[in-house]
Design a protein around this motif. Sequence first.
Motif, mmCIF file in Angstrom:
data_model
loop_
_atom_site.group_PDB
_atom_site.id
_atom_site.type_symbol
_atom_site.label_atom_id
_atom_site.label_comp_id
_atom_site.label_asym_id
_atom_site.label_seq_id
_atom_site.Cartn_x
_atom_site.Cartn_y
_atom_site.Cartn_z
ATOM 1 N N VAL A 82 15.016 0.157 -7.131
ATOM 2 C CA VAL A 82 13.652 -0.820 -7.915
ATOM 3 C C VAL A 82 14.216 -2.210 -7.303
ATOM 4 C CG1 VAL A 82 12.365 -1.593 -9.639
ATOM 5 C CG2 VAL A 82 13.284 0.931 -9.725
ATOM 6 N N ILE A 83 13.495 -3.013 -6.367
ATOM 7 C CA ILE A 83 14.225 -4.143 -5.602
ATOM 8 C C ILE A 83 13.368 -5.235 -6.496
ATOM 9 C CG2 ILE A 83 14.296 -5.391 -3.794
ATOM 10 C CD1 ILE A 83 15.483 -2.578 -3.782
ATOM 11 N N LEU A 84 14.112 -6.164 -6.970
ATOM 12 C CA LEU A 84 13.668 -7.348 -7.638
ATOM 13 C C LEU A 84 13.965 -8.702 -6.829
ATOM 14 C CD1 LEU A 84 12.878 -8.407 -10.636
ATOM 15 C CD2 LEU A 84 15.309 -8.854 -10.961
ATOM 16 N N ALA A 142 0.636 -1.135 0.009
ATOM 17 C CA ALA A 142 -0.177 -0.016 -0.056
ATOM 18 C C ALA A 142 0.981 1.303 0.162
ATOM 19 C CB ALA A 142 -0.912 0.082 1.318
ATOM 20 N N ARG A 143 2.036 1.063 0.524
ATOM 21 C CA ARG A 143 2.782 2.345 0.430
ATOM 22 C C ARG A 143 3.868 2.329 -0.834
ATOM 23 N NH1 ARG A 143 6.333 0.316 5.615
ATOM 24 N NH2 ARG A 143 7.573 1.800 4.748
ATOM 25 N N LEU A 144 3.866 1.433 -1.438
ATOM 26 C CA LEU A 144 4.777 1.510 -2.744
ATOM 27 C C LEU A 144 3.994 2.011 -4.024
ATOM 28 C CD1 LEU A 144 6.413 -1.998 -2.331
ATOM 29 C CD2 LEU A 144 7.385 0.197 -1.552
ATOM 30 N N THR A 145 4.690 2.493 -4.843
ATOM 31 C CA THR A 145 4.250 2.775 -6.419
ATOM 32 C C THR A 145 4.995 1.571 -7.151
ATOM 33 O OG1 THR A 145 4.020 4.950 -5.989
ATOM 34 C CG2 THR A 145 4.138 4.296 -8.311
ATOM 35 N N ARG A 146 4.348 0.399 -7.111
ATOM 36 C CA ARG A 146 5.131 -0.607 -7.766
ATOM 37 C C ARG A 146 5.259 -0.457 -9.093
ATOM 38 N NH1 ARG A 146 2.814 -6.267 -6.331
ATOM 39 N NH2 ARG A 146 5.079 -6.778 -6.246
ATOM 40 N N ALA A 152 12.029 4.167 -3.011
ATOM 41 C CA ALA A 152 12.233 2.649 -3.042
ATOM 42 C C ALA A 152 10.769 2.066 -3.425
ATOM 43 C CB ALA A 152 12.592 1.972 -1.951
ATOM 44 N N THR A 153 10.951 0.928 -4.408
ATOM 45 C CA THR A 153 9.813 0.262 -4.825
ATOM 46 C C THR A 153 10.392 -1.135 -5.318
ATOM 47 O OG1 THR A 153 7.940 0.544 -6.161
ATOM 48 C CG2 THR A 153 9.774 1.121 -7.274
ATOM 49 N N ASP A 154 9.505 -1.792 -5.908
ATOM 50 C CA ASP A 154 9.837 -3.086 -6.471
ATOM 51 C C ASP A 154 8.948 -3.568 -7.829
ATOM 52 O OD1 ASP A 154 7.308 -3.834 -5.428
ATOM 53 O OD2 ASP A 154 7.826 -5.870 -5.072
ATOM 54 N N VAL A 155 9.137 -4.661 -8.410
ATOM 55 C CA VAL A 155 8.926 -5.085 -9.652
ATOM 56 C C VAL A 155 7.641 -6.164 -9.339
ATOM 57 C CG1 VAL A 155 9.494 -6.216 -11.851
ATOM 58 C CG2 VAL A 155 11.070 -4.930 -10.711
ATOM 59 N N ILE A 156 6.612 -5.776 -9.884
ATOM 60 C CA ILE A 156 5.292 -6.549 -9.909
ATOM 61 C C ILE A 156 6.062 -7.936 -10.666
ATOM 62 C CG2 ILE A 156 3.059 -7.001 -10.523
ATOM 63 C CD1 ILE A 156 2.792 -3.844 -10.364
ATOM 64 N N LEU A 180 13.094 -0.337 3.011
ATOM 65 C CA LEU A 180 14.004 0.774 2.699
ATOM 66 C C LEU A 180 13.365 1.971 2.788
ATOM 67 C CD1 LEU A 180 15.894 -0.372 -0.416
ATOM 68 C CD2 LEU A 180 16.634 -0.269 1.689
ATOM 69 N N GLN A 181 11.949 1.933 2.570
ATOM 70 C CA GLN A 181 11.176 3.245 2.843
ATOM 71 C C GLN A 181 11.295 3.699 4.236
ATOM 72 O OE1 GLN A 181 7.211 3.118 1.279
ATOM 73 N NE2 GLN A 181 8.016 3.541 -1.204
ATOM 74 N N ASP A 182 11.381 2.781 5.030
ATOM 75 C CA ASP A 182 11.397 2.959 6.538
ATOM 76 C C ASP A 182 12.686 3.574 7.164
ATOM 77 O OD1 ASP A 182 8.996 1.768 7.129
ATOM 78 O OD2 ASP A 182 9.749 0.084 7.600
ATOM 79 N N LEU A 183 13.772 3.338 6.224
ATOM 80 C CA LEU A 183 14.990 3.998 6.462
ATOM 81 C C LEU A 183 15.061 5.679 5.818
ATOM 82 C CD1 LEU A 183 17.618 1.380 5.326
ATOM 83 C CD2 LEU A 183 17.029 2.157 7.653
ATOM 84 N N GLY A 184 13.921 5.835 5.234
ATOM 85 C CA GLY A 184 13.719 7.203 4.431
ATOM 86 C C GLY A 184 14.043 7.417 3.245
#
Length: 115
Positions: A76-78, A7-11, A100-104, A92-96
């Motif tokens: 972009v995490i895979l 919910a926090r990511l723009t995947r 950071a996002t990931d690949v669907i 990573l977002q928790d670190l500020g």
Amino acid sequence: MLARARARLTRLPAEQVPAALARGALLVDIRPAAQRAAEGSVPAALVIERNVLEWRCDPTSSARLAEAVGDDVEWVILCSEGYTSSLAAAALQDLGLHRATDVIGGYQALKHVLY
């Protein structure tokens, strides 16, 4: 936990990864070595296994990578299928590192785009 992280990511859909790389995003493959050997590698990706991700990407860490230059880096995490990567990107977002996002679909989706 997974739903809250996502919910926090723009995947990113796998099809958008090449454009992200073109704009300077860093693709990070967090799969373990055995999994990369079995499934295949991504030449454009930095390999940072999940167990060391936070301190390698955190620009305030003494163990950071040279690419960890600030909190505006687009990470972009895979992973293999896009589950572990969602949790890792949220960490990573928790670190500020708010970009950071990931690949669907993870590597399983990306391999069809790249190859």
